[in-house]
Design an enzyme around this catalytic site. Structure first.
Site, PDB file in Angstrom:
ATOM      1  N   CYS A 144       0.815  -1.216   0.000  1.00 64.26           N
ATOM      2  CA  CYS A 144       0.000   0.000   0.000  1.00 64.26           C
ATOM      3  C   CYS A 144       0.851   1.269   0.000  1.00 64.26           C
ATOM      4  CB  CYS A 144      -0.885   0.030   1.235  1.00 64.26           C
ATOM      5  SG  CYS A 144      -1.936  -1.406   1.375  1.00 64.26           S
ATOM      6  N   ARG A 150       5.772  -0.985  -6.102  1.00 61.37           N
ATOM      7  CA  ARG A 150       5.720  -1.788  -4.882  1.00 61.37           C
ATOM      8  C   ARG A 150       4.674  -2.881  -4.955  1.00 61.37           C
ATOM      9  NH1 ARG A 150       6.813   1.388   0.117  1.00 61.37           N
ATOM     10  NH2 ARG A 150       8.493   2.728  -0.497  1.00 61.37           N
ATOM     11  N   TRP A 168      -2.950  -2.914  -1.470  1.00 60.27           N
ATOM     12  CA  TRP A 168      -2.585  -4.319  -1.623  1.00 60.27           C
ATOM     13  C   TRP A 168      -3.483  -5.059  -0.632  1.00 60.27           C
ATOM     14  CZ3 TRP A 168      -0.237  -8.125   1.520  1.00 60.27           C
ATOM     15  CH2 TRP A 168       0.269  -9.243   0.832  1.00 60.27           C
ATOM     16  N   ASN A 224      -2.584   2.496   5.510  1.00 56.41           N
ATOM     17  CA  ASN A 224      -1.658   1.371   5.308  1.00 56.41           C
ATOM     18  C   ASN A 224      -1.554   0.657   6.641  1.00 56.41           C
ATOM     19  OD1 ASN A 224      -1.151   2.420   2.821  1.00 56.41           O
ATOM     20  ND2 ASN A 224       1.002   2.938   3.209  1.00 56.41           N
ATOM     21  N   GLY A 225      -1.502  -0.671   6.624  1.00 57.94           N
ATOM     22  CA  GLY A 225      -1.356  -1.416   7.867  1.00 57.94           C
ATOM     23  C   GLY A 225      -2.562  -2.300   8.119  1.00 57.94           C
ATOM     24  N   GLU A 269      17.411 -19.614  -2.650  1.00 55.75           N
ATOM     25  CA  GLU A 269      17.101 -18.360  -3.335  1.00 55.75           C
ATOM     26  C   GLU A 269      16.711 -18.629  -4.797  1.00 55.75           C
ATOM     27  OE1 GLU A 269      16.341 -15.485  -2.758  1.00 55.75           O
ATOM     28  OE2 GLU A 269      16.916 -14.220  -4.426  1.00 55.75           O
ATOM     29  N   LYS A 282      13.146 -17.591  -6.429  1.00 56.45           N
ATOM     30  CA  LYS A 282      13.023 -16.753  -7.635  1.00 56.45           C
ATOM     31  C   LYS A 282      12.122 -17.447  -8.656  1.00 56.45           C
ATOM     32  CE  LYS A 282      14.084 -13.694  -6.505  1.00 56.45           C
ATOM     33  NZ  LYS A 282      14.689 -13.210  -5.323  1.00 56.45           N
ATOM     34  N   GLU A 324       8.355 -17.474  -7.490  1.00 64.80           N
ATOM     35  CA  GLU A 324       7.616 -16.214  -7.386  1.00 64.80           C
ATOM     36  C   GLU A 324       7.332 -15.552  -8.736  1.00 64.80           C
ATOM     37  OE1 GLU A 324       9.407 -13.173  -4.912  1.00 64.80           O
ATOM     38  OE2 GLU A 324      11.402 -13.694  -5.596  1.00 64.80           O
ATOM     39  N   HIS A 354      16.785 -38.531   2.427  1.00 62.89           N
ATOM     40  CA  HIS A 354      15.943 -38.597   3.629  1.00 62.89           C
ATOM     41  C   HIS A 354      14.494 -38.255   3.314  1.00 62.89           C
ATOM     42  CE1 HIS A 354      19.426 -39.325   6.100  1.00 62.89           C
ATOM     43  NE2 HIS A 354      20.035 -38.293   5.537  1.00 62.89           N
ATOM     44  N   LYS A 378       6.242  -5.202  -3.336  1.00 60.86           N
ATOM     45  CA  LYS A 378       7.671  -4.940  -3.215  1.00 60.86           C
ATOM     46  C   LYS A 378       8.091  -4.677  -1.771  1.00 60.86           C
ATOM     47  CE  LYS A 378      11.802  -4.406  -4.667  1.00 60.86           C
ATOM     48  NZ  LYS A 378      12.494  -5.677  -4.921  1.00 60.86           N
TER      49      LYS A 378
HETATM   50  C1  F6R Z   1      11.801 -12.006  -2.966  1.00 63.35           C
HETATM   51  C2  F6R Z   1      11.758 -10.775  -2.202  1.00 63.35           C
HETATM   52  C3  F6R Z   1      11.249 -10.856  -0.806  1.00 63.35           C
HETATM   53  C4  F6R Z   1      11.977  -9.839   0.098  1.00 63.35           C
HETATM   54  C5  F6R Z   1      11.329  -9.814   1.493  1.00 63.35           C
HETATM   55  C6  F6R Z   1      12.069  -8.902   2.437  1.00 63.35           C
HETATM   56  O1  F6R Z   1      12.306 -11.797  -4.255  1.00 63.35           O
HETATM   57  O2  F6R Z   1      12.094  -9.718  -2.677  1.00 63.35           O
HETATM   58  O3  F6R Z   1      11.327 -12.144  -0.300  1.00 63.35           O
HETATM   59  O4  F6R Z   1      13.313 -10.207   0.179  1.00 63.35           O
HETATM   60  O5  F6R Z   1      10.001  -9.400   1.379  1.00 63.35           O
HETATM   61  O6  F6R Z   1      12.101  -7.601   1.955  1.00 63.35           O
HETATM   62  P1  F6R Z   1      13.174  -6.553   2.460  1.00 63.35           P
HETATM   63  O7  F6R Z   1      14.508  -7.030   2.018  1.00 63.35           O
HETATM   64  O8  F6R Z   1      12.765  -5.252   1.824  1.00 63.35           O
HETATM   65  O9  F6R Z   1      13.078  -6.509   3.964  1.00 63.35           O
END
Ligand code: F6R
Length: 627
Positions: free
Chosen positions: A2, A27, A74, A110-111, A500, A504, A507, A523, A622
């Site tokens: 948001c 975001r 959001w 927001n929140g 990671e 990627k 997502e 296992h 984001k």
């Molecule tokens: C995945 C991604 C998220 C962020 C997570 C933490 O690609 O970007 O998993 O890493 O939401 O966000 P930050 O680093 O902004 O605290």
């Protein structure tokens, strides 16, 4: 996630509100809206489409005004639908919520309000009508119910009844030149107007939304309520000492902030994610620029004393940042010889743990605004661990302001929702931290320091060589695009890199992917391996190579198809069922920074081949500013 923009001015502020929303768009959001004070009434336009569509709507509806608020939502409570989009209006007793004549309070939020059910029941009993499923509408009605001719006063009284996290911006039909804001647990800034003879003031959830409008920013603190009027503002705090009711006036410093416009050009790239992957040589270079030698003071004044005092490290982070922390644990324990634990922030804050006062609490965050990580940091501090340090990409963020020590990564604004350059720059910062701690603890000779610094300087060139693998990765991605599942394997400090890589892929391509330490396959997960299961493996030439090779044989014996990113001298060769991309030569301990890059490219090109919205994957945001 948001976003909020608000303004009080003597010019039509709708273009400023819309432009602010556009700057916050990256975001992630699923609806948006704007409301203004116009001809003695509240007017609004809302949309479940993009901000560009909202822009067209406000023009068509001739929505114009000197005072107003705007929002990107959001969804948390209630589906992404126009009736749930902000701004929300109050609908008091006797006011028909469904007629053209709205109530008198307009609000964006927001929140998450945790006691919304309880408040809704009380307000319903008093005759308030609800037209959405949001927790936000409750706040609009509550302020309306408490309103007695002074919006600032009504907001202060309302916030005393709210439980949860919020940043809000509110205006009232009966006070045409006033916007009131409040924050507790979600960020909010005040922008002081700078136009010549200006009497205008602004609110936003992030200074970036006000780029080009003002660079004079006040970061509101927890418990602050701010009154914005023409040519003046006034801030009171619920946590102030000089109590008036429960609020006291406070002064907050005005900072000059060079907020990035957010309007980064795509250049030759198809998506921001691709651009950001290719920016990594520059981003890592910038993050390490000026590091001629290792010294604790790279992390701020007083770092030496803190590093000398601590006996262990506790890393708190979420998602990709958590995987950066998980990689750093291997470095910190093997190079700096310091016991390190890594915790998912949202779990840590709610579990009973055993605090140790001589702990360095390290938070890692791209945005510096992640609600779970900030809450975990405060929890750790409340448990009696005062030594705090953050590795963060936003110098003006709440995280940097909350921590005593900081290392700012210089990835630049990251627009793609899936983090790439933020991750590799976090790793660069964490490697520096490892070396600084190793030095203070007597585990770093001058020769070792020189070798590490030389290798760090070489990183941009090494990253460039890895990026040259893109055509080979694209060939694999075409095959991956037809799969629905994938396994990722790594060992040692490359296990978090496998995690990671899997994150990627899932997502942005929506392919179900899981990562395991290769030794763990037998296992359980080996049961999933068939000819239909691609198994991606990160195979650096390290001490675990021979063990890893045995694990790969276990996969081949079950008909699994292997896709291996192998170092030059591993002697892993392509053969039926085994596809190998050869990694360029590189320096041992920094290998995770390089090995993650082809995994980013694989996820990116697989997503492109599947035609997903790479920069804005479904359901994701984001900057995750809610719990
Ligand atoms: C995945 C991604 C998220 C962020 C997570 C933490 O690609 O970007 O998993 O890493 O939401 O966000 P930050 O680093 O902004 O605290």
């Amino acid at each position: 996630m948001c976003g909020i923009v608000g303004a009080v001015s003597q010019r039509n502020i709708v273009p400023i509100l819309i432009e602010g929303l556009k700057r916050l768009e990256y975001r992630g959001y699923d609806s948006c809206g704007v409301a203004v004070h116009q001809a003695g009434e509240l007017r609004r336009s809302r949309s479940t489409s993009r901000v560009a569509e909202l822009d067209t709507l406000v023009a068509a509806d001739r929505v114009e005004g000197f005072t107003g608020i705007a929002h990107t939502r959001w969804a948390t409570h209630g589906a992404p639908a126009v009736h749930n989009a902000h701004p929300h209006f109050s609908h008091g007793p006797g006011e028909d919520a469904y007629t053209a004549r709205p109530g008198r309070i307009a609000l964006v939020h927001n929140g998450i309000i945790e006691n919304h059910d309880e408040l809704r029941a009380e307000l319903r009993a008093k005759g308030y009508v609800f037209t959405s499923q949001t927790d936000t509408e409750v706040i609009a009605h509550l302020i309306d119910q408490l309103y007695d001719g002074d919006l600032f006063d009504a907001v202060k009284r309302a916030t005393l009844q709210l439980k949860g996290a919020y940043a809000i911006a509110v205006f009232c039909r009966d006070e045409p030149h006033r916007v009131v804001g409040a924050r507790e647990g979600s960020p909010l800034v005040l922008g002081v107007g700078t136009m010549e003879g200006a009497t205008e003031n602004f609110l936003a959830s992030d200074a970036m939304a006000l780029a080009g409008v003002t660079d004079q920013i006040i970061y509101l603190e927890e418990g602050d309520v701010v009154d914005l009027q023409l040519g003046k503002y006034w801030i009171e705090s619920a946590h102030g000492a000089e109590v008036r009711g429960r609020y006291a006036r406070v002064e907050r410093p005005v900072r000059t902030v060079q907020a990035h416009t957010g309007a980064a050009e795509l250049g030759p790239y198809r998506h921001y994610m691709q651009k950001e992957i290719f920016e990594q040589p520059r981003a890592v270079g910038d993050t390490l620029s000026g590091v001629e030698s290792i010294t604790p003071e790279l992390f701020g004044d007083g770092a030496y004393a803190v590093f000398k005092d601590i006996e262990q490290v506790l890393i708190l982070a979420c998602g990709t940042s958590y995987y950066a922390g998980s990689t750093a644990k291997y470095w910190l324990e093997s190079i700096a010889k310091i016991p390190t634990s890594v915790e998912i922030a949202s779990e840590y804050r709610y579990r009973d743990s055993v605090p140790h006062p001589k702990t360095l609490v390290v938070t890692i965050s791209q945005s510096g605004e992640t609600a779970d990580t900030i809450a975990a940091l405060k929890h750790a501090r409340a448990l009696g661990m005062p030594h705090t340090l953050t590795i963060c990409n936003v110098a003006t963020s709440a995280m940097v302001r909350e921590c005593k020590l900081a290392y700012i990564t210089h990835a630049g604004v990251e627009i793609g929702v899936a983090s790439t350059k933020a991750f590799t720059t976090q790793l660069a910062g964490l490697f520096l931290l490892t070396l600084a701690l190793a030095q203070v603890r007597g585990h770093l000779t001058d020769e070792q320091e020189a070798a590490h610094v030389k290798a760090m300087r070489h990183l941009p060139v090494a990253l460039q060589a890895v990026l040259a693998l893109e055509p080979q990765v694209i060939a694999w991605a075409e095959e991956f695009a037809r799969k629905e599942n994938a396994l990722f394997l790594g060992r040692g400090l490359h296990y978090p890199i496998a995690l990671e890589g899997a994150l990627k892929l899932k997502e942005i391509s929506y392919i179900h992917a899981e990562a395991y330490p290769a030794g763990e396959l037998k296992h359980g997960p080996l049961a999933l391996v068939t000819a239909a299961m691609p198994v991606v493996t990160v195979a650096p030439n390290d001490t675990l190579l021979e063990k890893l090779k045995s694990n790969l044989q276990e996969v081949r014996a079950r008909g699994g198809e292997l896709f291996v990113f192998a170092d030059a001298d591993t002697h892993i060769e392509s053969e039926p069922g085994i596809h190998v991309i050869r990694m360029p030569e590189h320096y041992g301990p920094l290998s995770p920074i390089l090995h993650v890059v082809p995994l980013q490219l694989l996820a990116y090109h697989t997503a492109c081949a599947r035609g997903t919205d790479v920069d804005k994957p479904r359901n994701l945001a984001k900057s995750v500013t809610v719990e």
